[in-house]
Write a protein that holds these residues in place. Structure first.
Motif, short mmCIF file in Angstrom:
data_model
loop_
_atom_site.label_atom_id
_atom_site.label_comp_id
_atom_site.label_asym_id
_atom_site.label_seq_id
_atom_site.Cartn_x
_atom_site.Cartn_y
_atom_site.Cartn_z
N GLU A 145 10.10 -6.64 3.13
CA GLU A 145 9.73 -6.49 1.72
C GLU A 145 10.60 -7.35 0.80
OE1 GLU A 145 7.05 -4.99 0.74
OE2 GLU A 145 6.58 -4.18 2.73
N GLN A 166 14.57 3.35 -5.09
CA GLN A 166 13.16 3.73 -5.31
C GLN A 166 12.86 5.09 -4.70
OE1 GLN A 166 10.02 0.99 -4.46
NE2 GLN A 166 11.02 -0.69 -5.54
N ARG A 193 12.05 9.05 -6.71
CA ARG A 193 10.79 9.75 -6.48
C ARG A 193 10.94 11.07 -5.73
NH1 ARG A 193 6.63 5.11 -6.09
NH2 ARG A 193 5.26 6.77 -5.46
N TYR A 240 5.94 4.28 6.19
CA TYR A 240 5.80 2.82 6.13
C TYR A 240 5.14 2.29 7.41
CZ TYR A 240 7.10 -2.06 5.39
OH TYR A 240 7.07 -3.42 5.21
N GLN A 299 4.80 -9.89 -0.65
CA GLN A 299 4.90 -8.43 -0.66
C GLN A 299 3.51 -7.83 -0.72
OE1 GLN A 299 7.46 -6.81 -3.63
NE2 GLN A 299 7.09 -4.73 -3.02
N PRO A 326 0.80 -4.44 -0.49
CA PRO A 326 0.81 -3.09 -1.05
C PRO A 326 1.35 -2.06 -0.06
CG PRO A 326 -1.44 -3.78 -0.55
CD PRO A 326 -0.54 -4.96 -0.31
N ARG A 334 4.35 -0.02 -1.49
CA ARG A 334 3.91 0.92 -2.54
C ARG A 334 3.13 2.08 -1.93
NH1 ARG A 334 1.97 -2.58 -5.83
NH2 ARG A 334 0.00 -2.71 -4.76
N ARG A 335 2.24 1.80 -1.00
CA ARG A 335 1.42 2.86 -0.39
C ARG A 335 2.29 3.81 0.42
NH1 ARG A 335 -3.54 2.77 3.37
NH2 ARG A 335 -3.93 4.99 3.41
N MET A 392 5.45 4.36 0.01
CA MET A 392 6.28 5.12 -0.93
C MET A 392 5.47 6.24 -1.55
SD MET A 392 9.52 4.92 -2.07
CE MET A 392 10.03 3.23 -1.89
N ASP A 393 4.23 5.95 -1.95
CA ASP A 393 3.36 6.97 -2.55
C ASP A 393 3.07 8.11 -1.57
OD1 ASP A 393 3.25 5.61 -4.94
OD2 ASP A 393 1.28 4.72 -4.55
#
Length: 105
Positions: free
Chosen positions: A44, A54, A58, A75, A90, A92, A95-96, A98-99
């Motif tokens: 990343e 990060q 969260r 991940y 980078q 997604p 981000r995915r 992490m979400d």
């Protein structure tokens, strides 16, 4: 870096200092977890401190070390679901993952 030593209970834990949200903290995790986190950082193009920050931002009331472990699993599961890793910039993926692992409230 210090390990607690291996044994019949499993691999030793390594203690490392990281800066999370601007403050220094120590994390104790298995060498394999550290290696996985390092690989994610390289993929990343982010620092260990950036990824951990990060996750910290969260995680809510969850333990930071546990949140990092869940993020790593998320991940790699996300990558498998996408049939591999994207090599162009980078994706997604971060981000995915992490979400999924540490959703925002």
């Amino acid at each position: 870096m210090e390990g607690t030593g291996g044994g019949k209970d499993g691999p030793g834990l390594l203690c490392r200092n990281v800066k999370v949200s601007g403050r220094r903290t120590s994390l104790r995790m298995e060498p394999y977890i550290w290696d996985s986190l390092k690989e994610i950082c390289e993929r990343e193009q982010m620092t260990l401190n950036e990824i951990c920050t990060q996750i910290d931002e969260r995680r809510g009331e969850a333990n930071l070390t546990a949140s990092i472990r869940v993020f790593i699993v998320s991940y790699y599961r996300t990558a498998i679901g996408q049939r591999g890793f994207s090599e162009d910039g980078q994706s997604p993926l971060l981000r995915r993952a992490m979400d999924d692992a540490v959703p925002l409230d």
